[in-house]
Design an enzyme around this catalytic site. Structure first.
Site, mmCIF file in Angstrom:
data_model
loop_
_atom_site.group_PDB
_atom_site.id
_atom_site.type_symbol
_atom_site.label_atom_id
_atom_site.label_comp_id
_atom_site.label_asym_id
_atom_site.label_seq_id
_atom_site.Cartn_x
_atom_site.Cartn_y
_atom_site.Cartn_z
ATOM 1 N N CYS A 44 0.798 -1.235 0.000
ATOM 2 C CA CYS A 44 0.000 0.000 0.000
ATOM 3 C C CYS A 44 0.824 1.276 0.000
ATOM 4 C CB CYS A 44 -0.902 0.014 1.230
ATOM 5 S SG CYS A 44 0.085 -0.047 2.737
ATOM 6 N N CYS A 113 -0.856 -5.297 7.286
ATOM 7 C CA CYS A 113 -0.456 -4.042 7.927
ATOM 8 C C CYS A 113 0.505 -4.261 9.092
ATOM 9 C CB CYS A 113 -1.687 -3.285 8.407
ATOM 10 S SG CYS A 113 -2.900 -3.024 7.089
HETATM 11 FE FE1 FES Z 1 -1.108 0.176 4.433
HETATM 12 FE FE2 FES Z 1 -2.434 -0.878 6.374
HETATM 13 S S1 FES Z 1 -3.231 -0.281 4.446
HETATM 14 S S2 FES Z 1 -0.297 -0.629 6.255
#
Ligand code: FES
Length: 136
Positions: A44, A113
């Site tokens: 992400c 995450c």
């Molecule tokens: Fe990026 Fe959680 S969405 S670390």
């Protein structure tokens, strides 16, 4: 997803996780840190900078700066608590599952995450060992 608009309830976060997200422990940069690490999540693009101070072999203080989602911030926050008082070996043996469990678990879509906290702890310890000339 924009983290500012991400719905906490829609993600089915635990009360513990929400507490760490809303009241992060040990947030902020650390002056005079003995080691630090900066990691990004390739999934992400979120990031975490972790700071550690050692007293002998044991971690005496930890803090973090994060540009991440609630799950990343909460697992980073709880990581700074879990590593306290542990030796480098003990802290380095903590896994992302340990950090996820410490916030009461993560929704399936957010398991990735917790990688940030685990990688940052490992990398900071590796950096600390390298500075001391004790890397394996
Ligand atoms: Fe990026 Fe959680 S969405 S670390």
């Amino acid at each position: 997803m924009d983290h500012m608009t991400e719905s906490l309830s829609a993600e089915h976060y635990t009360a513990t996780l929400i507490d760490h997200f809303e009241h992060p422990r040990n947030a902020g940069a650390m002056a005079g840190a003995d080691a630090e690490a900066f990691v990004t999540n390739p999934v992400c693009g979120d990031s975490l900078r972790l700071f550690l101070r050692f007293d002998g072999e044991r971690i005496a203080a930890a803090s973090f700066l994060s540009s991440g989602c609630p799950a990343a911030i909460a697992t980073s926050s709880v990581a700074t608590e879990l590593v306290l008082g542990r030796t480098a070996d003990e802290a380095g043996a903590l896994t992302r599952d340990d950090f996820a469990a410490a916030v009461g678990g993560l929704p399936k879509s957010k398991v990735h995450c917790s990688v940030l906290a685990a990688a940052a702890v490992r990398n900071a310890i590796t950096a600390w060992r390298a500075q001391r000339g004790t890397s394996p």
